[in-house]
Design an enzyme around this catalytic site. Sequence first.
Site, short mmCIF file in Angstrom:
data_model
loop_
_atom_site.label_atom_id
_atom_site.label_comp_id
_atom_site.label_asym_id
_atom_site.label_seq_id
_atom_site.Cartn_x
_atom_site.Cartn_y
_atom_site.Cartn_z
N ASP A 232 0.81 -1.22 0.00
CA ASP A 232 0.00 0.00 0.00
C ASP A 232 0.85 1.28 0.00
O ASP A 232 0.31 2.38 0.05
CB ASP A 232 -0.92 0.03 1.23
N ARG B 34 0.44 -1.56 7.57
CA ARG B 34 0.99 -0.33 6.96
C ARG B 34 1.93 0.42 7.90
O ARG B 34 2.55 1.42 7.47
CB ARG B 34 -0.15 0.60 6.48
N ARG C 147 -10.07 5.76 10.65
CA ARG C 147 -8.62 5.64 10.73
C ARG C 147 -8.04 6.66 11.73
O ARG C 147 -7.57 6.27 12.79
CB ARG C 147 -8.00 5.82 9.35
N HIS D 204 -11.59 7.14 4.42
CA HIS D 204 -10.64 8.25 4.53
C HIS D 204 -11.34 9.50 4.01
O HIS D 204 -12.09 9.44 3.03
CB HIS D 204 -9.42 8.04 3.62
N CYS E 119 -4.97 9.62 -3.46
CA CYS E 119 -4.27 8.69 -2.56
C CYS E 119 -2.82 8.49 -2.99
O CYS E 119 -1.95 8.22 -2.15
CB CYS E 119 -4.94 7.33 -2.54
N1 ARG Z 1 -5.38 0.05 1.00
C1 ARG Z 1 -5.10 1.34 1.53
C2 ARG Z 1 -5.66 1.46 2.95
O1 ARG Z 1 -6.70 0.91 3.21
C3 ARG Z 1 -5.69 2.40 0.66
C4 ARG Z 1 -5.33 3.79 1.05
C5 ARG Z 1 -5.92 4.82 0.17
N2 ARG Z 1 -5.39 6.10 0.45
C6 ARG Z 1 -6.10 7.20 0.65
N3 ARG Z 1 -5.45 8.32 0.80
N4 ARG Z 1 -7.40 7.18 0.75
O2 ARG Z 1 -5.07 2.05 3.80
#
Ligand code: ARG
Length: 271
Positions: free
Chosen positions: A68, A93, A138, A167, A265
């Site tokens: 990612d 991550r 998040r 997000h 992203c």
């Molecule tokens: N797979 C990543 C996650 O879930 C995707 C992140 C996408 N990034 C963003 N800025 N929305 O963290």
Amino acid sequence: MTRTTYPLSVLMCSPEHYTVEYTINPWMHPEVPTDGSLVMKQWESLRDTYERLGVDINYIEPAPGLPDMVYAANGATVMDGIAYTASFRYVERQPEGPLYADWLRSAGFRVVEAQAINEGEGDILTVGATVYAGTGFRSTLESHQELREVFGREVVSLTLVRPEFYHLDTCFSVLDGREGSELIAYLPSAFSPDAVAELQRRFPDAVLVDEDEAGVLALNLVSNGADVVMPVGAAKFTAALEERGFRTHLLDLSELRKGGGGIKCCTLTLR
Ligand code: ARG
């Protein structure tokens, strides 16, 4: 209306190691294969578009085992010469945070280590002098407080309520980030009632986007005040932007959407 551009400086990470091998958002299905050569072509089309628009592009080395990392927007929040580091919600991550911090430190930014969980510009977007910060999936409210302390700016917390728009940058776009000409677009149903009321009050002229178009991650875009780099598949939103004087540049980033990400992203703004 004639729109004018402002300079953009960004950080990108090649999708060399991109795949979908775990699930941390509803878009991710590890059983659906990704196409490594197609994702590279799609990402290069984004890079080429930025080059054509005169964006200053910087690159961070992609790390094996961090699929990612291509989503550079999550790597930090960079403003006023300060880089507030990301502290990722999910263990998969977490190693990305220090890699982005190291890059930013060597690029001359003053790095401030976050104590609270936050996912950088994925949830933290600046419009004019004000910072808009997502929470609910998040980034935490504690990180919003840290942002106030680190940047000394007003921070408006916005609660996100729909898991597919986990997000802020999946349901909120900055079309013009300059003080005095602020303009955004958003998907109202992705926000709590309080957050919608706040957005209506602050941005009565905002462009509202439909469910189906937000569903191709149409709001996950990058604008320089006049050129909007955005995904294909959102005809009404595209027309609304053109009507307001923006030039649109449409790209297909379908392979990156399998990970739950899009144009914004893949793009960390350096200020
Ligand atoms: N797979 C990543 C996650 O879930 C995707 C992140 C996408 N990034 C963003 N800025 N929305 O963290």
